[in-house]
Design a protein around this motif. Structure first.
Motif, PDB file in Angstrom:
ATOM      1  N   PRO A  95       0.743  -1.083  -0.035  1.00 54.73           N
ATOM      2  CA  PRO A  95      -0.013  -0.381  -0.041  1.00 54.73           C
ATOM      3  C   PRO A  95       0.970   1.538   0.009  1.00 54.73           C
ATOM      4  O   PRO A  95       2.147   1.281   0.252  1.00 54.73           O
ATOM      5  CB  PRO A  95      -0.829  -0.204   1.377  1.00 54.73           C
ATOM      6  CG  PRO A  95       0.030  -0.889   2.163  1.00 54.73           C
ATOM      7  CD  PRO A  95       0.820  -1.915   1.243  1.00 54.73           C
ATOM      8  N   PRO A  96       0.171   2.384  -0.447  1.00 47.16           N
ATOM      9  CA  PRO A  96       1.128   3.628  -0.221  1.00 47.16           C
ATOM     10  C   PRO A  96       1.376   3.994   1.190  1.00 47.16           C
ATOM     11  O   PRO A  96       0.812   3.551   2.098  1.00 47.16           O
ATOM     12  CB  PRO A  96       0.092   4.677  -0.783  1.00 47.16           C
ATOM     13  CG  PRO A  96      -1.309   4.217  -0.583  1.00 47.16           C
ATOM     14  CD  PRO A  96      -0.980   2.732  -0.715  1.00 47.16           C
ATOM     15  N   VAL A  97       2.552   4.785   1.241  1.00 46.85           N
ATOM     16  CA  VAL A  97       3.102   5.163   2.540  1.00 46.85           C
ATOM     17  C   VAL A  97       2.200   6.324   3.162  1.00 46.85           C
ATOM     18  O   VAL A  97       2.225   7.121   2.224  1.00 46.85           O
ATOM     19  CB  VAL A  97       4.708   5.544   2.403  1.00 46.85           C
ATOM     20  CG1 VAL A  97       5.115   5.765   4.032  1.00 46.85           C
ATOM     21  CG2 VAL A  97       5.342   4.172   2.083  1.00 46.85           C
ATOM     22  N   PRO A  98       1.737   6.294   4.313  1.00 43.47           N
ATOM     23  CA  PRO A  98       1.054   7.499   4.888  1.00 43.47           C
ATOM     24  C   PRO A  98       1.966   8.737   4.732  1.00 43.47           C
ATOM     25  O   PRO A  98       3.216   8.575   5.110  1.00 43.47           O
ATOM     26  CB  PRO A  98       0.535   7.166   6.163  1.00 43.47           C
ATOM     27  CG  PRO A  98       0.489   5.512   6.226  1.00 43.47           C
ATOM     28  CD  PRO A  98       1.745   5.171   5.125  1.00 43.47           C
ATOM     29  N   VAL A  99       1.352  10.088   4.713  1.00 47.76           N
ATOM     30  CA  VAL A  99       2.087  10.933   4.695  1.00 47.76           C
ATOM     31  C   VAL A  99       2.911  11.171   5.988  1.00 47.76           C
ATOM     32  O   VAL A  99       2.386  10.872   7.075  1.00 47.76           O
ATOM     33  CB  VAL A  99       1.231  12.281   4.455  1.00 47.76           C
ATOM     34  CG1 VAL A  99       2.092  13.718   4.686  1.00 47.76           C
ATOM     35  CG2 VAL A  99       0.623  12.141   3.096  1.00 47.76           C
ATOM     36  N   ASP A 100       4.055  11.636   6.038  1.00 49.38           N
ATOM     37  CA  ASP A 100       4.923  11.857   7.152  1.00 49.38           C
ATOM     38  C   ASP A 100       5.426  10.602   7.994  1.00 49.38           C
ATOM     39  O   ASP A 100       6.078  10.706   8.689  1.00 49.38           O
ATOM     40  CB  ASP A 100       4.260  12.746   8.257  1.00 49.38           C
ATOM     41  CG  ASP A 100       3.782  14.137   7.778  1.00 49.38           C
ATOM     42  OD1 ASP A 100       5.021  14.649   6.867  1.00 49.38           O
ATOM     43  OD2 ASP A 100       3.368  14.836   8.111  1.00 49.38           O
ATOM     44  N   GLN A 101       5.260   9.268   7.342  1.00 52.44           N
ATOM     45  CA  GLN A 101       5.805   8.186   8.015  1.00 52.44           C
ATOM     46  C   GLN A 101       7.192   8.131   7.596  1.00 52.44           C
ATOM     47  O   GLN A 101       7.929   7.715   8.710  1.00 52.44           O
ATOM     48  CB  GLN A 101       5.146   6.977   7.353  1.00 52.44           C
ATOM     49  CG  GLN A 101       5.465   5.740   8.068  1.00 52.44           C
ATOM     50  CD  GLN A 101       4.854   4.475   7.514  1.00 52.44           C
ATOM     51  OE1 GLN A 101       3.459   4.574   7.029  1.00 52.44           O
ATOM     52  NE2 GLN A 101       5.434   3.256   7.828  1.00 52.44           N
ATOM     53  N   HIS A 155       8.839  12.517  -0.021  1.00 48.89           N
ATOM     54  CA  HIS A 155       7.846  11.670  -1.169  1.00 48.89           C
ATOM     55  C   HIS A 155       7.728  11.835  -2.389  1.00 48.89           C
ATOM     56  O   HIS A 155       6.792  12.234  -2.936  1.00 48.89           O
ATOM     57  CB  HIS A 155       6.417  11.655  -0.311  1.00 48.89           C
ATOM     58  CG  HIS A 155       6.377  11.285   1.224  1.00 48.89           C
ATOM     59  ND1 HIS A 155       6.521  10.020   1.449  1.00 48.89           N
ATOM     60  CD2 HIS A 155       6.374  11.820   2.392  1.00 48.89           C
ATOM     61  CE1 HIS A 155       6.564   9.810   2.708  1.00 48.89           C
ATOM     62  NE2 HIS A 155       6.295  10.802   3.319  1.00 48.89           N
ATOM     63  N   ASN A 183       5.322   6.672  -4.488  1.00 51.62           N
ATOM     64  CA  ASN A 183       4.097   6.497  -3.563  1.00 51.62           C
ATOM     65  C   ASN A 183       2.926   6.501  -4.666  1.00 51.62           C
ATOM     66  O   ASN A 183       2.164   5.294  -4.825  1.00 51.62           O
ATOM     67  CB  ASN A 183       4.060   7.489  -2.494  1.00 51.62           C
ATOM     68  CG  ASN A 183       3.484   7.117  -1.267  1.00 51.62           C
ATOM     69  OD1 ASN A 183       3.226   5.640  -1.291  1.00 51.62           O
ATOM     70  ND2 ASN A 183       2.977   8.157  -0.459  1.00 51.62           N
ATOM     71  N   TYR A 230       2.804   3.351  -6.340  1.00 49.16           N
ATOM     72  CA  TYR A 230       3.241   2.042  -5.719  1.00 49.16           C
ATOM     73  C   TYR A 230       2.789   0.590  -6.130  1.00 49.16           C
ATOM     74  O   TYR A 230       3.395  -0.452  -5.666  1.00 49.16           O
ATOM     75  CB  TYR A 230       2.755   2.222  -4.133  1.00 49.16           C
ATOM     76  CG  TYR A 230       1.157   2.185  -4.116  1.00 49.16           C
ATOM     77  CD1 TYR A 230       0.451   0.942  -3.869  1.00 49.16           C
ATOM     78  CD2 TYR A 230       0.380   3.297  -4.048  1.00 49.16           C
ATOM     79  CE1 TYR A 230      -1.051   0.759  -3.754  1.00 49.16           C
ATOM     80  CE2 TYR A 230      -0.975   3.145  -4.115  1.00 49.16           C
ATOM     81  CZ  TYR A 230      -1.443   1.940  -4.217  1.00 49.16           C
ATOM     82  OH  TYR A 230      -3.035   1.951  -3.844  1.00 49.16           O
ATOM     83  N   ARG A 244      -6.553   5.361  -7.503  1.00 50.39           N
ATOM     84  CA  ARG A 244      -5.893   5.213  -6.105  1.00 50.39           C
ATOM     85  C   ARG A 244      -4.184   5.385  -6.290  1.00 50.39           C
ATOM     86  O   ARG A 244      -3.497   5.512  -5.428  1.00 50.39           O
ATOM     87  CB  ARG A 244      -6.172   3.891  -5.506  1.00 50.39           C
ATOM     88  CG  ARG A 244      -5.612   2.650  -6.275  1.00 50.39           C
ATOM     89  CD  ARG A 244      -5.784   1.591  -5.566  1.00 50.39           C
ATOM     90  NE  ARG A 244      -6.973   1.366  -4.416  1.00 50.39           N
ATOM     91  CZ  ARG A 244      -7.455   0.643  -4.092  1.00 50.39           C
ATOM     92  NH1 ARG A 244      -7.364  -0.782  -4.796  1.00 50.39           N
ATOM     93  NH2 ARG A 244      -8.246   0.414  -2.894  1.00 50.39           N
TER      94      ARG A 244
END
Length: 101
Positions: free
Chosen positions: A6-12, A23, A27, A68, A90
């Motif tokens: 899955p895509p990486v959440p923002v700020d992870q 990023h 992503n 991704y 998505r």
């Protein structure tokens, strides 16, 4: 069968480029304001690209980078493709721009 992550959440992740932007690739594909052309326009400044994009109210827009769900060959900012302005996925997103003084 390959599993799609899955895509990486923002700020992870804290992996910034030299200007502090994070990023930048892999992503989701980045939808841009630029109108599609077979070749890169090679304009002198980013302001020239903005003026060119604003001159065409509707066109097929450039999407840059890999998402991704794509292979590593596409996970770089220079990868480009096109899609209709109304296309939603998505695997595509956009970047907010702030004008600097």
């Amino acid at each position: 069968m390959e599993t799609v992550q899955p895509p990486v959440p923002v700020d992870q992740l804290d992996a910034a480029n030299p200007r502090g932007v994070r990023h930048m690739s892999a992503n989701v594909r980045e939808k841009t304001m630029s109108c599609w052309s077979e070749r890169h326009l090679g304009l002198a400044t980013t302001s020239a690209y903005l003026a060119h994009a604003q001159a065409k109210p509707t066109c097929r827009r450039v999407a840059k980078g890999g998402a991704y769900n794509a292979g590593t060959d596409y996970a770089r900012p220079a990868t480009r493709g096109d899609s209709a302005e109304t296309f939603r996925s998505r695997y595509a997103g956009f970047r907010l721009v702030r004008e600097m003084e």
